[in-house]
Write an enzyme that holds these catalytic residues in place. Structure first.
Site: not given
Length: 286
Positions: A49, A181, A192
């Site tokens: 990220e 999202h 994750r």
């Protein structure tokens, strides 16, 4: 099912069985291994990220609590948050807590607690449109549809977890969650964690998607391909299966080395010390 994917899943299942046949590591070795995996996850998931900390810096922060000179404070806070979220995830997995919207919200709360623009945003569904970088034509789920979409995801998960191969379920859950999202921030890290929670509950090891340029691009490309017009998840499923196979092989290598080291140590001992140890064992049993 795709023939190649089916073969990969069969290989993963066989490796999982092989792993279980080995003598377990000592408690101290297990604790160190789990610590290494946790640090690897925090570093790699954050780095995907854009977090600038390397693996050594991440380990230093988590081991000593010391901040690193000349690194953004946001990167340090993200490291502390994701570490706490990972530990919470492993607790949930160990206790086999059923998936719920509360778990999803809680993981995102912990992941973004110290870095959210407003603390009220952590664990709160977004109210504005967002889209993948450079893909304004392909926005994520509309804010008005997030709540029913997450509810539908939970409903699907409750059925799919019992019906699908655990790796496919974990990969598909990740893909479906990221496609929704639901939060302003932390969606990838939360996804994750949830994927690894599913793998851990099924007896598979935690996998860590690598953040180097090639691996990150393969990961992002596979996700994007699966999101195009509700496109096939095959490429992403294969990617996650290959990560799982690689981790299973590493774990088996560690277990095999442990057994060989113990065998070597048992054979490499002087007769005098062996006699003393045998005498001690005899005295303790009498």
């Amino acid at each position: 099912m795709d023939t190649e994917l089916n073969q990969l899943l069969e290989q993963a299942s066989q490796l999982k069985t092989k792993m279980a046949a080995y003598r377990p590591l000592s408690e101290a070795a297990v604790a160190q291994l789990e610590k290494n995996i946790r640090i690897e996850h925090v570093w790699s998931s954050n780095a995907i990220e854009g977090n600038t900390l390397n693996r050594y810096e991440t380990a230093s922060i988590l081991d000593t609590g010391m901040t690193i000179h000349n690194v953004p404070i946001k990167d340090v806070l993200e490291t502390l948050d994701l570490n706490a979220a990972y530990e919470y995830m492993t607790t949930l997995a160990t206790e086999h807590i059923p998936l719920s919207t509360t778990i999803i919200r809680d993981l995102n709360r912990i992941v973004t607690l110290k870095t959210a623009n407003d603390v009220s945003e952590a664990g709160t569904y977004r109210t504005i449109d967002v889209w993948p970088y450079g893909s304004e034509h392909r926005p994520y789920t509309s804010p008005l549809d997030i709540q029913p979409a997450v509810d539908a995801l939970i409903s699907w998960a409750n059925q799919a977890q019992a019906m699908q191969h655990p790796i496919i379920y974990a990969a598909d859950f990740h893909q479906r969650f990221v496609t929704i999202h639901p939060f302003l921030d932390g969606n990838g890290r939360t996804a994750r964690l949830l994927m690894n929670m599913a793998l851990t509950q099924a007896g598979y090891p935690v996998i860590n998607v690598q953040p180097d340029k090639a691996a990150r691009q393969a990961y992002m490309t596979a996700l994007e391909a699966s999101q195009e017009a509700q496109g096939p998840r095959l490429v992403f499923e294969k990617l996650i299966t290959n990560y799982t196979i690689a981790e299973l092989k590493r774990r088996i290598q560690t277990l095999a080395l442990n057994e060989q080291n113990q065998k070597d140590a048992a054979n490499d001992i002087s007769p005098k010390l062996r006699k003393l140890l045998d005498q001690n064992n005899s005295d303790q049993s009498s």
